[in-house]
Write an enzyme that holds these catalytic residues in place. Structure first.
Site, mmCIF file in Angstrom:
data_model
loop_
_atom_site.group_PDB
_atom_site.id
_atom_site.type_symbol
_atom_site.label_atom_id
_atom_site.label_comp_id
_atom_site.label_asym_id
_atom_site.label_seq_id
_atom_site.Cartn_x
_atom_site.Cartn_y
_atom_site.Cartn_z
ATOM 1 N N ARG A 1 0.842 -1.210 0.000
ATOM 2 C CA ARG A 1 0.000 0.000 0.000
ATOM 3 C C ARG A 1 0.882 1.267 0.000
ATOM 4 N NH1 ARG A 1 -4.421 2.835 4.009
ATOM 5 N NH2 ARG A 1 -6.078 3.038 2.509
ATOM 6 N N LYS B 1 -8.298 5.006 16.472
ATOM 7 C CA LYS B 1 -8.373 3.826 15.613
ATOM 8 C C LYS B 1 -6.934 3.529 15.216
ATOM 9 C CE LYS B 1 -10.392 2.278 11.215
ATOM 10 N NZ LYS B 1 -11.275 2.701 10.127
ATOM 11 N N TRP B 2 -6.460 2.359 15.569
ATOM 12 C CA TRP B 2 -5.047 1.963 15.381
ATOM 13 C C TRP B 2 -5.000 1.014 14.194
ATOM 14 C CZ3 TRP B 2 -1.055 2.387 19.480
ATOM 15 C CH2 TRP B 2 0.128 1.711 19.163
ATOM 16 N N ASP B 3 -4.614 1.535 13.061
ATOM 17 C CA ASP B 3 -4.691 0.750 11.828
ATOM 18 C C ASP B 3 -3.330 0.130 11.480
ATOM 19 O OD1 ASP B 3 -5.868 -0.293 9.557
ATOM 20 O OD2 ASP B 3 -6.737 1.600 8.920
ATOM 21 N N CYS C 1 -7.329 -2.257 13.951
ATOM 22 C CA CYS C 1 -7.825 -2.495 12.592
ATOM 23 C C CYS C 1 -6.599 -2.916 11.786
ATOM 24 C CB CYS C 1 -8.383 -1.155 12.097
ATOM 25 S SG CYS C 1 -8.846 -1.118 10.355
ATOM 26 N N ASP D 1 -13.410 -4.581 6.373
ATOM 27 C CA ASP D 1 -13.776 -3.436 5.537
ATOM 28 C C ASP D 1 -15.007 -3.756 4.691
ATOM 29 O OD1 ASP D 1 -12.005 -1.554 6.391
ATOM 30 O OD2 ASP D 1 -10.509 -1.911 4.829
HETATM 31 C C1 GLA Z 1 -7.926 0.658 6.209
HETATM 32 C C2 GLA Z 1 -9.071 0.520 7.184
HETATM 33 C C3 GLA Z 1 -10.193 1.454 6.790
HETATM 34 C C4 GLA Z 1 -9.689 2.878 6.729
HETATM 35 C C5 GLA Z 1 -8.507 2.970 5.775
HETATM 36 C C6 GLA Z 1 -7.866 4.341 5.819
HETATM 37 O O1 GLA Z 1 -8.256 0.143 4.969
HETATM 38 O O2 GLA Z 1 -9.509 -0.792 7.244
HETATM 39 O O3 GLA Z 1 -11.257 1.352 7.710
HETATM 40 O O4 GLA Z 1 -9.333 3.317 8.013
HETATM 41 O O5 GLA Z 1 -7.513 2.009 6.103
HETATM 42 O O6 GLA Z 1 -6.793 4.433 4.963
#
Ligand code: GLA
Length: 729
Positions: free
Chosen positions: A441, A474-476, A524, A546
């Protein structure tokens, strides 16, 4: 007393189960029994089964059946003839890898010890009892400590392993699995929860065969593709009957879980850190702690197993303010705006959200300098005031004036190539020497095995969190690990990077947790790519997927529900047509599905018609009435996910309140009536029944609702849904 050590037999009892092991005549720690609770019996019939094998490895002719190639063992090491998957493999300084573990000692432990640097179940008030067993290889003085903890009330046995090197030399650990259970039978199905992004945790049931069955991740995180929760069950096992054993790994990195039938009719079940791409240098005097596995057994089907896991996770894994508190109803701007927003737009959404009863606004990706797409700026956590049109604090104040809390998105473990973080410290990302590596990504992975990089990320996050009133993050984490090489470690420690990466993530999460104890963190990973008990220790909710199309979401939530509590599943009402599938569904179905989770919103409410806003308002109102039941109640899957429809039910602890939801997955074109039976009610209680707001004129007893059921006429076509409130009079 739930743990007993007597006459070389160690027994752990929980309310309904017993786990038993014994030191045998060869001084091996043999597995005796795991299953329905026993009285004072010792399962020594099993320990001395007369195994005949074509090529016995006989230690002593009198104890031939105790030979390590046939004897069911609690833990074993490679090299002395246990040809099943051996949980431990050690390379000693002389290059040999033969290790012979024999029983040394066992002791009670009152308070469950913490597992250094790792998430694990904890006592809330001494409800657990533990025993620690030491096995030893006498030639090299390698000590293996097996920790077993019984959580009596919820039928949980937690296991972990600690290795201590007293050999006087450095050794290399090439495999350290956390648990090993040898069953005295081989008629099992192996249940795994597999998938991919947008369809995580689909349940797959595979009959045990002559070859080994394995669920695993090699992606650096627990992954979308496989989940570190598996079940071994009897052939007849369903929601209500049959026996089943669960294993949940409290870990978020590479794992393996396998079941292996043997030639003598036993089965080995193991789980732990995936030995592939793992070697750990343990210096003399050092200790290696392997993560915990949470075992549970039910002799009355999957529903009971699920309740055991839901209860222990809610009570003994979750921590902090939200462990046992109402969760906020939030609106997230991602599917509403993606990267295209300013504070005016965000405030307009927030304002409308407030009118429908939402209490937290979450600003997702795109708020930091130069981040207008997914190609830049990750790692530079500085607010883009120009894009927002105001400082972040001002936006938060305005959201606060609406009576709402504020949440913010981070992706702490990744950096963009186009970021000052990467330009200044290219050595702080995972990249092998002389290789450019693979972007995922368009981003690199921060080397979380390097404490300096972890510190830098912590400082940047703390700077934002110290200076702004942020109550949720939100910790992605949006990629898998490649180029797994740490510039902070010497050549002979590169096999540790995967594991040290996970420890670095836990360290960062722990520091954030300690500094901001009231902060709610939702993790996440490109949807639900890291949904595991390790993350749940720090982040009591996780974005499930998602894929927010309700008809597909129900399948993902179905699989996830086997182990993970409903309140841990991030779930939002999104727009229709759905952004991923383009499917059109009603608000009611979208919200019924989001209510089997944390319930929130992720759509541009300023574009919704006033009538729809009214429906969303009443849906939120409805949810609020049932939020406690959904968070704390017992969850029942009323159907499998292979029917015309899928249904589930929540029942309160006192069995006075229940809510069931049924979602049509296919058109009911053959007019087959839907007679839905319910679960978990009290047989002799009398209940009112309200279907989609309309109360039935008559009353029903619990037994009638469970054994006869209700004829449901409110749904017929794909995508329709109905909800049934069942309330004791
Ligand atoms: C991921 C998360 C989404 C969103 C995007 C933002 O795909 O799963 O919910 O937060 O990143 O870039």
């Amino acid at each position: 007393m739930s743990v007993l050590i007597k006459d070389n037999v160690i027994t752990l009892h929980t309310k309904n189960t017993t786990y038993q092991m014994a030191v045998n005549e060869n001084n091996f720690l043999a597995h005796l029994y795991y299953g329905t609770r026993l009285d004072d019996s010792v399962a020594d019939e099993c320990g001395k089964m007369n195994y005949h094998t074509l090529m016995p490895l006989v230690y002593d002719s009198k104890t031939r059946e105790l030979s390590p190639n046939v004897c069911p063992l609690e833990y074993s090491a490679y090299g002395i003839g246990d040809f099943r998957t051996t949980p431990l493999k050690v390379r000693f300084c002389d290059g040999s890898s033969v290790c012979d573990l024999r029983f040394h000692s066992a002791k009670y432990i009152d308070k469950k010890p913490i597992l250094n640097g790792l998430p694990a179940l904890h006592d809330t008030n001494t409800e657990s009892q533990s025993v620690e067993v030491c096995l030893i290889d006498n030639i090299h003085d390698l000590r293996v400590y097996l920790l077993y903890t019984a959580f009596e009330e919820n039928d949980i046995i937690a296991r972990s392993v600690r290795i201590e090197n007293h050999t006087g030399k450095d050794i290399a650990l090439e495999a350290v699995l956390s648990t090993c259970v040898d069953f005295y039978e081989d008629e099992f199905d192996f249940i795994t929860f597999d998938g991919k992004p947008f369809s995580e945790r689909s349940m797959h049931r595979t009959p045990l065969m002559d070859i080994k069955l394995t669920a695993e991740s090699r992606r650096g995180s627990s992954s979308h593709q496989c989940n570190p929760f598996v079940i071994a069950c009897s052939k007849n096992c369903d929601e209500k009957v049959g026996s089943c054993y669960g294993m949940a790994f409290v870990y978020s990195g590479n794992f393996t879980a396998s079941m292996e039938k043997t030639q003598i009719g036993t089965t080995r079940f193991v789980m732990g850190i995936n030995p592939e791409n793992f070697t750990y240098l343990l210096k003399d005097g050092e200790v290696f702690q392997a993560p915990e596995v949470i075992h549970s057994f039910s002799n009355s089907g999957f529903a009971k197993l699920t309740h055991n896991y839901h209860n222990v996770i809610r009570k003994n894994l979750f921590r902090g303010k939200y462990a046992d508190a109402k969760r906020p109803i939030l609106i997230n701007n991602w599917e509403a705006t993606y990267f295209n927003f300013n504070s005016e737009k965000l405030l307009a959404i927030a304002k409308q959200a407030k009118t429908i009863g939402v209490d937290t606004f979450v600003l997702d990706d795109g708020w930091f300098l130069g981040r207008n797409g997914d190609g830049s700026s990750l790692g530079d956590w500085f607010v883009d005031e120009e894009k927002l049109g105001c400082p972040l604090s001002e936006l938060i104040t305005k959201i606060g004036e609406l009576g709402m809390k504020f949440g913010l998105w981070f992706e702490p473990e990744c950096v963009s190539e186009n970021s000052s973080f990467y330009r200044q410290h290219p050595e702080w990302v995972l990249q092998a020497p002389d290789r450019k590596g693979v972007l995922g990504r368009k981003q690199w992975v921060v080397d979380m095995a390097n404490p300096a990089a972890v510190d830098a990320v912590f400082k940047m996050m703390a700077d934002i969190l110290d200076n702004n009133n942020i109550e949720y993050i939100k910790w992605d984490f949006n990629r898998y690990l490649t180029d797994v090489y740490s510039h902070a470690l010497p050549a002979n420690r590169q096999g540790e990077v995967h594991h040290r990466y996970v420890l670095g993530v836990y360290n960062l999460l722990e520091r954030i947790h300690n500094r901001y104890p009231n902060l709610l963190i939702e993790s996440c990973a490109s949807g639900g790519g890291r949904f595991d008990c390790g993350m749940l220790y720090y982040t009591p909710q996780i974005w499930t997927s998602d894929n927010t199309d309700p008809l597909e979401r129900v399948n993902i939530q179905y699989g996830t529900s086997f182990c993970y509590p409903i309140i841990s599943m991030g779930a939002h009402v999104t727009a229709s047509p759905n952004h991923v599938s383009k499917r059109v569904t009603s608000i009611k179905t979208r919200s019924n599905v989001a209510m089997a989770g944390t319930f929130g919103f992720e759509l541009d409410l300023t574009k919704e018609a006033e009538d729809d806003i009214e429906i969303l308002r009443s849906e939120t109102e409805f949810y609020k009435n049932y939020a406690d039941l959904i968070r704390t109640g017992d969850y029942y899957r009323l159907t499998a996910n292979t029917n015309r429809y899928i249904a589930w039910q929540f029942v309160s602890g006192d069995k006075h309140q229940s809510l069931a939801v049924l979602v049509m997955q296919k058109n009911n074109i053959d007019y087959k009536p839907i007679i839905q039976k319910f679960s978990g009610l009290q047989s002799d209680l009398t209940y009112r029944v309200i279907i989609d707001g309309i109360e039935r004129e008559r009353l029903y007893t619990g037994v009638a609702l469970m054994e006869i059921g209700l004829n449901i006429r409110t749904v017929k076509y794909e995508g329709e849904s109905t909800r049934i409130e069942i309330l004791a009079v």
